[in-house]
Design a protein around this motif. Structure first.
Motif, PDB file in Angstrom:
ATOM      1  N   LEU A  52       0.827  -1.212   0.000  1.00 45.73           N
ATOM      2  CA  LEU A  52       0.000   0.000   0.000  1.00 45.73           C
ATOM      3  C   LEU A  52       0.860   1.261   0.000  1.00 45.73           C
ATOM      4  O   LEU A  52       0.542   2.247  -0.664  1.00 45.73           O
ATOM      5  CB  LEU A  52      -0.936  -0.014   1.203  1.00 45.73           C
ATOM      6  CG  LEU A  52      -1.972  -1.149   1.225  1.00 45.73           C
ATOM      7  CD1 LEU A  52      -2.798  -1.107   2.497  1.00 45.73           C
ATOM      8  CD2 LEU A  52      -2.874  -1.090   0.005  1.00 45.73           C
ATOM      9  N   GLN A  53       1.962   1.232   0.742  1.00 40.67           N
ATOM     10  CA  GLN A  53       2.863   2.395   0.744  1.00 40.67           C
ATOM     11  C   GLN A  53       3.482   2.617  -0.632  1.00 40.67           C
ATOM     12  O   GLN A  53       3.628   3.753  -1.084  1.00 40.67           O
ATOM     13  CB  GLN A  53       3.952   2.199   1.789  1.00 40.67           C
ATOM     14  CG  GLN A  53       3.515   2.545   3.206  1.00 40.67           C
ATOM     15  CD  GLN A  53       4.695   2.732   4.129  1.00 40.67           C
ATOM     16  OE1 GLN A  53       5.637   1.947   4.101  1.00 40.67           O
ATOM     17  NE2 GLN A  53       4.645   3.748   4.960  1.00 40.67           N
ATOM     18  N   LEU A  54       3.858   1.537  -1.299  1.00 47.24           N
ATOM     19  CA  LEU A  54       4.418   1.661  -2.647  1.00 47.24           C
ATOM     20  C   LEU A  54       3.404   2.306  -3.591  1.00 47.24           C
ATOM     21  O   LEU A  54       3.753   3.188  -4.384  1.00 47.24           O
ATOM     22  CB  LEU A  54       4.809   0.281  -3.185  1.00 47.24           C
ATOM     23  CG  LEU A  54       6.103  -0.328  -2.651  1.00 47.24           C
ATOM     24  CD1 LEU A  54       6.223  -1.779  -3.079  1.00 47.24           C
ATOM     25  CD2 LEU A  54       7.309   0.464  -3.153  1.00 47.24           C
ATOM     26  N   LEU A  55       2.166   1.878  -3.501  1.00 47.70           N
ATOM     27  CA  LEU A  55       1.142   2.398  -4.396  1.00 47.70           C
ATOM     28  C   LEU A  55       0.886   3.877  -4.169  1.00 47.70           C
ATOM     29  O   LEU A  55       0.777   4.652  -5.123  1.00 47.70           O
ATOM     30  CB  LEU A  55      -0.164   1.619  -4.195  1.00 47.70           C
ATOM     31  CG  LEU A  55      -0.235   0.225  -4.808  1.00 47.70           C
ATOM     32  CD1 LEU A  55      -1.511  -0.476  -4.382  1.00 47.70           C
ATOM     33  CD2 LEU A  55      -0.161   0.319  -6.321  1.00 47.70           C
ATOM     34  N   MET A  56       0.790   4.279  -2.915  1.00 45.96           N
ATOM     35  CA  MET A  56       0.337   5.641  -2.624  1.00 45.96           C
ATOM     36  C   MET A  56       1.462   6.646  -2.456  1.00 45.96           C
ATOM     37  O   MET A  56       1.233   7.851  -2.613  1.00 45.96           O
ATOM     38  CB  MET A  56      -0.558   5.633  -1.388  1.00 45.96           C
ATOM     39  CG  MET A  56      -1.867   4.905  -1.640  1.00 45.96           C
ATOM     40  SD  MET A  56      -2.984   4.998  -0.239  1.00 45.96           S
ATOM     41  CE  MET A  56      -2.091   4.018   0.954  1.00 45.96           C
ATOM     42  N   ASP A  57       2.660   6.183  -2.126  1.00 46.22           N
ATOM     43  CA  ASP A  57       3.782   7.108  -1.923  1.00 46.22           C
ATOM     44  C   ASP A  57       4.802   7.030  -3.054  1.00 46.22           C
ATOM     45  O   ASP A  57       5.117   8.033  -3.693  1.00 46.22           O
ATOM     46  CB  ASP A  57       4.463   6.826  -0.585  1.00 46.22           C
ATOM     47  CG  ASP A  57       3.566   7.144   0.591  1.00 46.22           C
ATOM     48  OD1 ASP A  57       2.648   7.965   0.421  1.00 46.22           O
ATOM     49  OD2 ASP A  57       3.766   6.572   1.669  1.00 46.22           O
ATOM     50  N   GLU A  58       5.311   5.820  -3.317  1.00 49.03           N
ATOM     51  CA  GLU A  58       6.374   5.677  -4.312  1.00 49.03           C
ATOM     52  C   GLU A  58       5.879   6.001  -5.717  1.00 49.03           C
ATOM     53  O   GLU A  58       6.585   6.632  -6.498  1.00 49.03           O
ATOM     54  CB  GLU A  58       6.936   4.249  -4.266  1.00 49.03           C
ATOM     55  CG  GLU A  58       7.655   3.911  -2.975  1.00 49.03           C
ATOM     56  CD  GLU A  58       8.854   4.810  -2.743  1.00 49.03           C
ATOM     57  OE1 GLU A  58       9.574   5.112  -3.716  1.00 49.03           O
ATOM     58  OE2 GLU A  58       9.069   5.223  -1.587  1.00 49.03           O
ATOM     59  N   TYR A  59       4.685   5.553  -6.068  1.00 51.99           N
ATOM     60  CA  TYR A  59       4.174   5.834  -7.409  1.00 51.99           C
ATOM     61  C   TYR A  59       3.996   7.335  -7.610  1.00 51.99           C
ATOM     62  O   TYR A  59       4.340   7.883  -8.660  1.00 51.99           O
ATOM     63  CB  TYR A  59       2.840   5.113  -7.625  1.00 51.99           C
ATOM     64  CG  TYR A  59       2.433   5.070  -9.087  1.00 51.99           C
ATOM     65  CD1 TYR A  59       2.715   3.956  -9.872  1.00 51.99           C
ATOM     66  CD2 TYR A  59       1.792   6.147  -9.691  1.00 51.99           C
ATOM     67  CE1 TYR A  59       2.370   3.921 -11.220  1.00 51.99           C
ATOM     68  CE2 TYR A  59       1.433   6.124 -11.029  1.00 51.99           C
ATOM     69  CZ  TYR A  59       1.726   4.999 -11.787  1.00 51.99           C
ATOM     70  OH  TYR A  59       1.394   4.982 -13.111  1.00 51.99           O
ATOM     71  N   ARG A  60       3.468   7.988  -6.587  1.00 50.38           N
ATOM     72  CA  ARG A  60       3.272   9.445  -6.685  1.00 50.38           C
ATOM     73  C   ARG A  60       4.590  10.163  -6.919  1.00 50.38           C
ATOM     74  O   ARG A  60       4.696  11.053  -7.766  1.00 50.38           O
ATOM     75  CB  ARG A  60       2.599   9.959  -5.410  1.00 50.38           C
ATOM     76  CG  ARG A  60       2.349  11.460  -5.391  1.00 50.38           C
ATOM     77  CD  ARG A  60       1.566  11.873  -4.156  1.00 50.38           C
ATOM     78  NE  ARG A  60       2.207  11.404  -2.938  1.00 50.38           N
ATOM     79  CZ  ARG A  60       3.219  12.023  -2.342  1.00 50.38           C
ATOM     80  NH1 ARG A  60       3.708  13.142  -2.874  1.00 50.38           N
ATOM     81  NH2 ARG A  60       3.742  11.546  -1.236  1.00 50.38           N
ATOM     82  N   ARG A  61       5.628   9.766  -6.171  1.00 50.73           N
ATOM     83  CA  ARG A  61       6.937  10.419  -6.328  1.00 50.73           C
ATOM     84  C   ARG A  61       7.582  10.064  -7.667  1.00 50.73           C
ATOM     85  O   ARG A  61       8.143  10.924  -8.341  1.00 50.73           O
ATOM     86  CB  ARG A  61       7.856  10.024  -5.177  1.00 50.73           C
ATOM     87  CG  ARG A  61       7.554  10.752  -3.885  1.00 50.73           C
ATOM     88  CD  ARG A  61       8.691  10.607  -2.897  1.00 50.73           C
ATOM     89  NE  ARG A  61       8.764   9.260  -2.358  1.00 50.73           N
ATOM     90  CZ  ARG A  61       8.164   8.869  -1.236  1.00 50.73           C
ATOM     91  NH1 ARG A  61       7.430   9.724  -0.558  1.00 50.73           N
ATOM     92  NH2 ARG A  61       8.291   7.639  -0.803  1.00 50.73           N
ATOM     93  N   ALA A  62       7.522   8.777  -8.035  1.00 49.84           N
ATOM     94  CA  ALA A  62       8.202   8.331  -9.246  1.00 49.84           C
ATOM     95  C   ALA A  62       7.641   8.973 -10.507  1.00 49.84           C
ATOM     96  O   ALA A  62       8.374   9.215 -11.464  1.00 49.84           O
ATOM     97  CB  ALA A  62       8.114   6.800  -9.352  1.00 49.84           C
ATOM     98  N   PHE A  63       6.339   9.272 -10.517  1.00 48.96           N
ATOM     99  CA  PHE A  63       5.721   9.810 -11.724  1.00 48.96           C
ATOM    100  C   PHE A  63       5.265  11.259 -11.566  1.00 48.96           C
ATOM    101  O   PHE A  63       4.519  11.769 -12.394  1.00 48.96           O
ATOM    102  CB  PHE A  63       4.555   8.915 -12.140  1.00 48.96           C
ATOM    103  CG  PHE A  63       4.998   7.570 -12.639  1.00 48.96           C
ATOM    104  CD1 PHE A  63       5.323   7.387 -13.971  1.00 48.96           C
ATOM    105  CD2 PHE A  63       5.151   6.510 -11.766  1.00 48.96           C
ATOM    106  CE1 PHE A  63       5.763   6.154 -14.432  1.00 48.96           C
ATOM    107  CE2 PHE A  63       5.583   5.275 -12.213  1.00 48.96           C
ATOM    108  CZ  PHE A  63       5.887   5.100 -13.558  1.00 48.96           C
TER     109      PHE A  63
END
Length: 363
Positions: A52-63
């Motif tokens: 869930l953290q990857l979806l909501m935090d990492e994806y937002r930052r990466a893109f």
């Protein structure tokens, strides 16, 4: 002055178009590289919380997104229970919403299982993503023909997500997320099965010992009290002998549920073994812990348990101990051992003082 040949002007225009196409191709190649890297991380997530953290935090930052949120259908509150301990420890999942039914998502997508791209609508998208956005992408998450949730992206750029844009990459992401969520849930269920007492449905001793270390560390860090209850059914051997082991199992199961029903949301209950249970009460000082213990004792005593044709009166004795506020350098494992031993000693005194009572002792 000689005018440039029309073919030269056409060639320059073609070169500009080609350079723009090459820039777009390089940008798409970089976007695909980042997407594939995130995809591998999603597949390799070791827990539901990490996913869930990857979806909501990492994806937002990466893109470079301005907003990202996730809604999941949680009809039986299973997700809430699985995430409860981590959320209590401050591992916040900003942007996560758990829904009691799929109705809000069905209204959002209207039965269409493809991503929705277009301009931001404050009335429809504000509750999902907040304010200050210009375009959004809404991804339905579907598994085995069922809508299980939706992933939402928001951008302040009105051209980021347009209705005529391609959705192939987003559809692929939605499919991967759906599979990863199902896999993570199954992993959490397996972990929980190993930490749950199969007879009563409450946690088992292994979980309690692990949880006790966490609660002690939290109590020491934030300097708040921690109480421990040791609970034991009175005369349980006589119940087994007089009504049979099947009736004894029913009594254990019902008492476990009764104890759990009288505890607060952040408390922990576990079956310690046999007819013994242990409860941890974080942020509960002596008076509050004793009030909870007395409430449990009175609730159990007031309600005979129906086991087949028999109505079996049941009472419990409870030992109460508080964590030493000045540990004097002791390790959490040593403190846990002393806390449990003190509660057990208080329980022993409750038994010898006549049973069906609460007795306190300092840890």
């Amino acid at each position: 002055m000689q005018q440039p040949h029309p073919l030269e002007a056409e060639n320059r225009a073609l070169r500009r178009q080609l350079e723009a196409l090459l820039r777009e191709a390089r940008a798409n190649e970089e976007k695909m590289r980042r997407f594939e890297a995130l995809e591998h991380r999603l597949i390799g997530a070791r827990s539901l919380h990490e996913l869930l953290q990857l979806l909501m935090d990492e994806y937002r930052r990466a893109f470079g997104l301005d907003a990202c949120s996730l809604a999941l259908v949680d009809r039986e509150q299973e997700l809430a229970r699985l995430l409860e301990a981590e959320l209590r420890e401050g591992m916040h999942l900003r942007g996560l919403r758990l829904l009691p039914s799929a109705a809000p998502l069905q209204a959002l997508f209207g039965g269409d299982e493809r991503p929705r791209l277009g301009p931001f609508d404050a009335a429809r998208h504000g509750p999902l993503l907040g304010t200050g956005l210009a375009s959004v992408a809404l991804l339905p998450l579907v598994r085995r023909g069922q809508l299980i949730g939706s992933l939402h992206f928001g951008s302040s750029d009105p051209e980021r997500y347009t209705a005529d844009a391609g959705t192939q990459l987003l559809e692929r992401l939605g499919g991967i997320v759906g599979v990863c969520l199902e896999s993570a849930l199954n992993q959490e269920r397996l972990k929980l099965a190993g930490l749950t007492d199969m007879l009563t449905g409450v946690h088992n001793r292994r979980y309690l010992e692990h949880r006790c270390l966490i609660e002690i560390a939290q109590a020491r860090r934030y300097r708040h009290p921690l109480a421990c209850l040791f609970l034991d059914l009175d005369g349980f051997k006589a119940i087994n002998d007089g009504h049979g082991h099947g009736a004894g199992d029913i009594v254990l199961r019902m008492v476990g549920q009764a104890i759990q029903g009288q505890l607060r949301a952040g408390d922990t209950i576990a079956r310690w073994g046999g007819e013994e249970f242990v409860a941890l009460l974080p942020q509960a000082g002596g008076p509050q812990a004793r009030e909870i213990a007395e409430r449990i004792r009175a609730h159990v005593a007031a309600r005979p348990i129906e086991a087949g044709p028999a109505r079996i009166p049941v009472t419990i004795s409870i030992g109460l101990a508080l964590l030493d506020p000045e540990p004097a350098g002791r390790e959490p494992a040593q403190q846990a051992e002393r806390l449990l031993a003190a509660a057990d000693a208080a329980l022993y005194r409750a038994k010898h003082q006549g049973r069906n009572r609460v007795v306190s002792e300092s840890a």
